[in-house]
Design a protein around this motif. Sequence first.
Motif, PDB file in Angstrom:
ATOM      1  N   ARG A 148      -3.498   7.174  -3.375  1.00 22.54           N
ATOM      2  CA  ARG A 148      -3.364   6.207  -2.277  1.00 22.54           C
ATOM      3  C   ARG A 148      -4.154   4.926  -2.547  1.00 22.54           C
ATOM      4  O   ARG A 148      -4.055   3.969  -1.797  1.00 22.54           O
ATOM      5  N   THR A 149      -4.939   4.910  -3.618  1.00 24.94           N
ATOM      6  CA  THR A 149      -5.747   3.725  -3.907  1.00 24.94           C
ATOM      7  C   THR A 149      -4.975   2.672  -4.696  1.00 24.94           C
ATOM      8  O   THR A 149      -5.304   1.501  -4.639  1.00 24.94           O
ATOM      9  N   SER A 150      -3.954   3.095  -5.427  1.00 29.15           N
ATOM     10  CA  SER A 150      -3.155   2.150  -6.214  1.00 29.15           C
ATOM     11  C   SER A 150      -1.946   1.713  -5.402  1.00 29.15           C
ATOM     12  O   SER A 150      -1.227   2.556  -4.856  1.00 29.15           O
ATOM     13  N   PRO A 151      -1.695   0.423  -5.336  1.00 32.97           N
ATOM     14  CA  PRO A 151      -0.509  -0.025  -4.598  1.00 32.97           C
ATOM     15  C   PRO A 151       0.762   0.295  -5.372  1.00 32.97           C
ATOM     16  O   PRO A 151       0.740   0.465  -6.592  1.00 32.97           O
ATOM     17  N   MET A 152       1.850   0.379  -4.655  1.00 29.51           N
ATOM     18  CA  MET A 152       3.163   0.403  -5.300  1.00 29.51           C
ATOM     19  C   MET A 152       3.598  -1.058  -5.413  1.00 29.51           C
ATOM     20  O   MET A 152       3.060  -1.926  -4.716  1.00 29.51           O
ATOM     21  N   VAL A 153       4.551  -1.313  -6.263  1.00 29.02           N
ATOM     22  CA  VAL A 153       5.046  -2.678  -6.440  1.00 29.02           C
ATOM     23  C   VAL A 153       6.551  -2.675  -6.202  1.00 29.02           C
ATOM     24  O   VAL A 153       7.284  -1.891  -6.814  1.00 29.02           O
ATOM     25  N   LEU A 205      13.448   4.842  -1.876  1.00 28.82           N
ATOM     26  CA  LEU A 205      12.498   4.775  -2.989  1.00 28.82           C
ATOM     27  C   LEU A 205      11.058   4.675  -2.499  1.00 28.82           C
ATOM     28  O   LEU A 205      10.165   5.358  -3.019  1.00 28.82           O
ATOM     29  N   VAL A 206      10.813   3.843  -1.504  1.00 30.27           N
ATOM     30  CA  VAL A 206       9.448   3.686  -0.982  1.00 30.27           C
ATOM     31  C   VAL A 206       9.002   4.969  -0.279  1.00 30.27           C
ATOM     32  O   VAL A 206       7.853   5.405  -0.436  1.00 30.27           O
ATOM     33  N   THR A 207       9.901   5.610   0.456  1.00 32.93           N
ATOM     34  CA  THR A 207       9.560   6.882   1.097  1.00 32.93           C
ATOM     35  C   THR A 207       9.169   7.925   0.063  1.00 32.93           C
ATOM     36  O   THR A 207       8.214   8.688   0.268  1.00 32.93           O
ATOM     37  N   ASN A 208       9.860   7.970  -1.069  1.00 35.90           N
ATOM     38  CA  ASN A 208       9.490   8.918  -2.123  1.00 35.90           C
ATOM     39  C   ASN A 208       8.073   8.674  -2.619  1.00 35.90           C
ATOM     40  O   ASN A 208       7.324   9.623  -2.860  1.00 35.90           O
ATOM     41  N   VAL A 209       7.698   7.420  -2.779  1.00 40.11           N
ATOM     42  CA  VAL A 209       6.329   7.121  -3.217  1.00 40.11           C
ATOM     43  C   VAL A 209       5.338   7.592  -2.162  1.00 40.11           C
ATOM     44  O   VAL A 209       4.347   8.258  -2.476  1.00 40.11           O
ATOM     45  N   VAL A 210       5.593   7.275  -0.913  1.00 40.18           N
ATOM     46  CA  VAL A 210       4.685   7.663   0.172  1.00 40.18           C
ATOM     47  C   VAL A 210       4.556   9.183   0.241  1.00 40.18           C
ATOM     48  O   VAL A 210       3.455   9.712   0.415  1.00 40.18           O
ATOM     49  N   ARG A 211       5.654   9.896   0.076  1.00 42.57           N
ATOM     50  CA  ARG A 211       5.640  11.363   0.178  1.00 42.57           C
ATOM     51  C   ARG A 211       5.020  12.062  -1.022  1.00 42.57           C
ATOM     52  O   ARG A 211       4.353  13.080  -0.864  1.00 42.57           O
ATOM     53  N   PRO A 243       2.904   5.007   4.887  1.00 39.49           N
ATOM     54  CA  PRO A 243       4.208   5.017   5.579  1.00 39.49           C
ATOM     55  C   PRO A 243       4.635   3.673   6.154  1.00 39.49           C
ATOM     56  O   PRO A 243       5.833   3.370   6.201  1.00 39.49           O
ATOM     57  N   ARG A 244       3.708   2.828   6.562  1.00 47.82           N
ATOM     58  CA  ARG A 244       4.118   1.531   7.138  1.00 47.82           C
ATOM     59  C   ARG A 244       4.752   0.609   6.095  1.00 47.82           C
ATOM     60  O   ARG A 244       5.372  -0.396   6.444  1.00 47.82           O
ATOM     61  N   SER A 245       4.621   0.971   4.822  1.00 42.67           N
ATOM     62  CA  SER A 245       5.252   0.169   3.772  1.00 42.67           C
ATOM     63  C   SER A 245       6.767   0.332   3.736  1.00 42.67           C
ATOM     64  O   SER A 245       7.463  -0.514   3.185  1.00 42.67           O
ATOM     65  N   VAL A 246       7.298   1.402   4.328  1.00 34.91           N
ATOM     66  CA  VAL A 246       8.753   1.593   4.329  1.00 34.91           C
ATOM     67  C   VAL A 246       9.433   0.477   5.121  1.00 34.91           C
ATOM     68  O   VAL A 246      10.285  -0.238   4.571  1.00 34.91           O
ATOM     69  N   PRO A 247       9.099   0.272   6.402  1.00 32.66           N
ATOM     70  CA  PRO A 247       9.757  -0.831   7.117  1.00 32.66           C
ATOM     71  C   PRO A 247       9.361  -2.201   6.564  1.00 32.66           C
ATOM     72  O   PRO A 247      10.161  -3.145   6.615  1.00 32.66           O
ATOM     73  N   PRO A 273       0.831  -1.199   0.000  1.00 29.90           N
ATOM     74  CA  PRO A 273       0.000   0.000   0.000  1.00 29.90           C
ATOM     75  C   PRO A 273       0.872   1.259   0.000  1.00 29.90           C
ATOM     76  O   PRO A 273       2.003   1.247   0.497  1.00 29.90           O
ATOM     77  N   THR A 274       0.349   2.322  -0.564  1.00 23.61           N
ATOM     78  CA  THR A 274       1.048   3.600  -0.548  1.00 23.61           C
ATOM     79  C   THR A 274       0.788   4.245   0.810  1.00 23.61           C
ATOM     80  O   THR A 274      -0.067   5.110   0.965  1.00 23.61           O
TER      81      THR A 274
END
Length: 130
Positions: free
Chosen positions: A62-67, A51-57, A18-22, A15-16
């Motif tokens: 927020r409805t589309s997941p990152m991969v 990279l994940v932090t950049n997506v979150v920021r 912040p918890r996706s970073v850890p 999910p896009t």
Amino acid sequence: MPDFAAALSASIDLPTHPRSVPTARHLLSELLIAWDADRFRDDANLLVSELVTNVVRYVDDRTSPMVLEVHLSGPGLRVAVVDSSSARAALVDQPSSDGGHGLSLVDALSERWGTEPFGDGKRVWFELRG
């Protein structure tokens, strides 16, 4: 022990949020241990965090997941994050205390990195060599 003549790959939706970073760091660490490639772990975890932090920021959708995409082949590791934004990732000339250091770290620590269009969004990737 994995056969390094064969490529190993994983693709994980996150999910896009912040918890996706850890979560991305943990998943990447576990893959590298399982693939007997933990020599990449420290740098790869730092860079995937950026990279994940950049997506979150910066990605508004927020409805589309990152991969998270991870590919190990021979002596090299390629990690990518795909998101739904077509805005190209770019190095910041003057990072501030609020941010802008992420891609500078990616640039400094990776063998090479880049960004490319992918579907309606983009893929930002880095490569490390063992």
